[in-house]
Design a protein around this motif. Sequence first.
Motif, mmCIF file in Angstrom:
data_model
loop_
_atom_site.group_PDB
_atom_site.id
_atom_site.type_symbol
_atom_site.label_atom_id
_atom_site.label_comp_id
_atom_site.label_asym_id
_atom_site.label_seq_id
_atom_site.Cartn_x
_atom_site.Cartn_y
_atom_site.Cartn_z
ATOM 1 N N GLU A 107 0.396 0.670 11.731
ATOM 2 C CA GLU A 107 0.413 -0.553 11.987
ATOM 3 C C GLU A 107 -1.025 -1.272 11.779
ATOM 4 O O GLU A 107 -1.169 -2.330 11.282
ATOM 5 C CB GLU A 107 1.053 -0.932 13.224
ATOM 6 C CG GLU A 107 2.386 -0.872 13.364
ATOM 7 C CD GLU A 107 3.274 -1.573 14.583
ATOM 8 O OE1 GLU A 107 2.701 -2.675 14.868
ATOM 9 O OE2 GLU A 107 4.238 -1.094 14.989
ATOM 10 N N ALA A 108 -1.849 -0.414 12.326
ATOM 11 C CA ALA A 108 -3.238 -0.624 12.483
ATOM 12 C C ALA A 108 -3.889 -0.777 10.883
ATOM 13 O O ALA A 108 -4.541 -1.715 10.472
ATOM 14 C CB ALA A 108 -4.151 0.225 12.950
ATOM 15 N N ARG A 109 -3.330 -0.009 10.166
ATOM 16 C CA ARG A 109 -3.924 0.113 8.473
ATOM 17 C C ARG A 109 -3.270 -0.972 7.866
ATOM 18 O O ARG A 109 -3.807 -1.786 7.020
ATOM 19 C CB ARG A 109 -3.545 1.444 7.844
ATOM 20 C CG ARG A 109 -4.004 1.422 6.381
ATOM 21 C CD ARG A 109 -5.619 1.491 6.507
ATOM 22 N NE ARG A 109 -6.019 1.624 5.101
ATOM 23 C CZ ARG A 109 -6.310 2.982 4.678
ATOM 24 N NH1 ARG A 109 -6.175 4.036 5.215
ATOM 25 N NH2 ARG A 109 -6.522 3.187 3.410
ATOM 26 N N LEU A 110 -1.946 -1.312 8.101
ATOM 27 C CA LEU A 110 -1.253 -2.378 6.879
ATOM 28 C C LEU A 110 -0.946 -3.670 7.485
ATOM 29 O O LEU A 110 -1.083 -4.474 6.918
ATOM 30 C CB LEU A 110 0.210 -1.620 6.482
ATOM 31 C CG LEU A 110 0.145 0.007 5.815
ATOM 32 C CD1 LEU A 110 1.282 0.213 5.796
ATOM 33 C CD2 LEU A 110 -0.783 -0.687 4.541
ATOM 34 N N GLY A 111 -0.765 -3.653 8.976
ATOM 35 C CA GLY A 111 -0.775 -4.999 9.501
ATOM 36 C C GLY A 111 0.483 -5.595 9.226
ATOM 37 O O GLY A 111 1.676 -5.186 9.225
ATOM 38 N N ASP A 112 0.327 -6.981 8.945
ATOM 39 C CA ASP A 112 1.552 -7.541 8.531
ATOM 40 C C ASP A 112 1.875 -7.781 7.038
ATOM 41 O O ASP A 112 2.767 -8.387 6.778
ATOM 42 C CB ASP A 112 1.749 -9.143 9.237
ATOM 43 C CG ASP A 112 0.510 -9.929 8.474
ATOM 44 O OD1 ASP A 112 -0.361 -9.285 7.732
ATOM 45 O OD2 ASP A 112 0.066 -10.877 8.835
ATOM 46 N N GLU A 127 9.595 -8.716 1.086
ATOM 47 C CA GLU A 127 9.938 -8.782 2.722
ATOM 48 C C GLU A 127 10.317 -7.243 3.037
ATOM 49 O O GLU A 127 11.362 -6.754 2.909
ATOM 50 C CB GLU A 127 11.217 -9.737 2.764
ATOM 51 C CG GLU A 127 10.952 -11.184 2.546
ATOM 52 C CD GLU A 127 10.089 -11.702 3.816
ATOM 53 O OE1 GLU A 127 10.334 -11.436 4.812
ATOM 54 O OE2 GLU A 127 9.070 -12.471 3.294
ATOM 55 N N LEU A 128 9.385 -6.561 3.687
ATOM 56 C CA LEU A 128 9.560 -5.385 3.813
ATOM 57 C C LEU A 128 9.847 -4.970 5.196
ATOM 58 O O LEU A 128 9.247 -5.686 6.358
ATOM 59 C CB LEU A 128 8.207 -4.354 3.604
ATOM 60 C CG LEU A 128 7.825 -4.837 2.273
ATOM 61 C CD1 LEU A 128 6.749 -3.754 1.688
ATOM 62 C CD2 LEU A 128 9.094 -4.488 1.112
ATOM 63 N N VAL A 129 10.678 -3.932 5.897
ATOM 64 C CA VAL A 129 10.606 -3.282 6.942
ATOM 65 C C VAL A 129 10.098 -1.694 6.939
ATOM 66 O O VAL A 129 10.604 -1.259 5.894
ATOM 67 C CB VAL A 129 12.177 -3.461 7.546
ATOM 68 C CG1 VAL A 129 12.293 -2.652 8.960
ATOM 69 C CG2 VAL A 129 12.585 -4.976 7.585
ATOM 70 N N ILE A 130 9.492 -1.384 7.708
ATOM 71 C CA ILE A 130 8.973 0.107 7.776
ATOM 72 C C ILE A 130 9.025 0.465 9.247
ATOM 73 O O ILE A 130 8.892 -0.292 9.987
ATOM 74 C CB ILE A 130 7.337 -0.038 7.603
ATOM 75 C CG1 ILE A 130 7.337 -0.538 6.163
ATOM 76 C CG2 ILE A 130 7.201 1.559 7.398
ATOM 77 C CD1 ILE A 130 5.604 -0.746 5.768
ATOM 78 N N ASN A 131 9.999 1.585 9.354
ATOM 79 C CA ASN A 131 9.881 2.275 10.597
ATOM 80 C C ASN A 131 9.004 3.149 10.700
ATOM 81 O O ASN A 131 8.431 3.813 9.648
ATOM 82 C CB ASN A 131 11.496 2.962 10.962
ATOM 83 C CG ASN A 131 11.576 4.015 9.783
ATOM 84 O OD1 ASN A 131 10.881 4.274 8.912
ATOM 85 N ND2 ASN A 131 12.654 4.887 10.000
ATOM 86 N N HIS A 132 8.802 3.448 11.932
ATOM 87 C CA HIS A 132 7.679 4.499 12.376
ATOM 88 C C HIS A 132 7.821 5.199 13.580
ATOM 89 O O HIS A 132 8.555 4.752 14.342
ATOM 90 C CB HIS A 132 6.385 4.113 12.294
ATOM 91 C CG HIS A 132 5.932 2.994 13.086
ATOM 92 N ND1 HIS A 132 5.733 3.561 14.546
ATOM 93 C CD2 HIS A 132 5.745 1.914 13.294
ATOM 94 C CE1 HIS A 132 5.279 2.497 15.281
ATOM 95 N NE2 HIS A 132 5.376 1.425 14.464
#
Length: 224
Positions: free
Chosen positions: A61-66, A48-53
Amino acid sequence: MKAMILAAGKGERMRPLTLHTPKPLLPVGGKPLIQWHIERLARAGLRELVINHAWLGEQLEARLGDGTSLGVRIRWSAEDEPLETAGGIRRALPLLGEQPFVLVNGDVWTDFDFARLQLPTGMLAHLVLVDNPPFKAAGDFLLQGGRIANPGAGEQADAMTYSGISILSPRLFDGLGEGPQPLAPLLRRAAEQGLVSGERHTGCWVDVGTPERLQQVDQLARET
């Protein structure tokens, strides 16, 4: 337990590589730098990951999606302005919940086993320290009997470098206002109160802050 990857930095020292590509997506050993973290976290049971950007975050977001393709679930914390480390974490706290979470800087490369991380009872943070790299003569914290302390006068030579890997309690951020704020002052204040534990990592660790160090970890990754 959840984990947060910090990926909002602009990567100024990486220019021109980061003019059109966010630093976490720069290739290392045939895949994006951030993917190494995601895979290691997943192997440790942290899915369960949260990534800020911020800078070029739409590419992340486009590369890794959900995260489905990598066996994890990613929730994104977008920042309209750079919030620095503590500010970015504070923004993401609603996604992280009320339990301690693993934190890792997205611009380091390491063989650290995230499954080892534990937050001792009563502590607000547990930090992973490394020996000072060649480009950083002075360290950040002292490690004394499993506790983190701030170096005093004449003790800087004995201090080690914070690796960018830790496990934090959301309570560390109690009372923190909104806006850009660094993490170090919160950690130092908690350390003064005896509320930070730590450990030393003696394995591989590189701060991927320059094109030269990116080449170094690319070679290391290909030899892994």
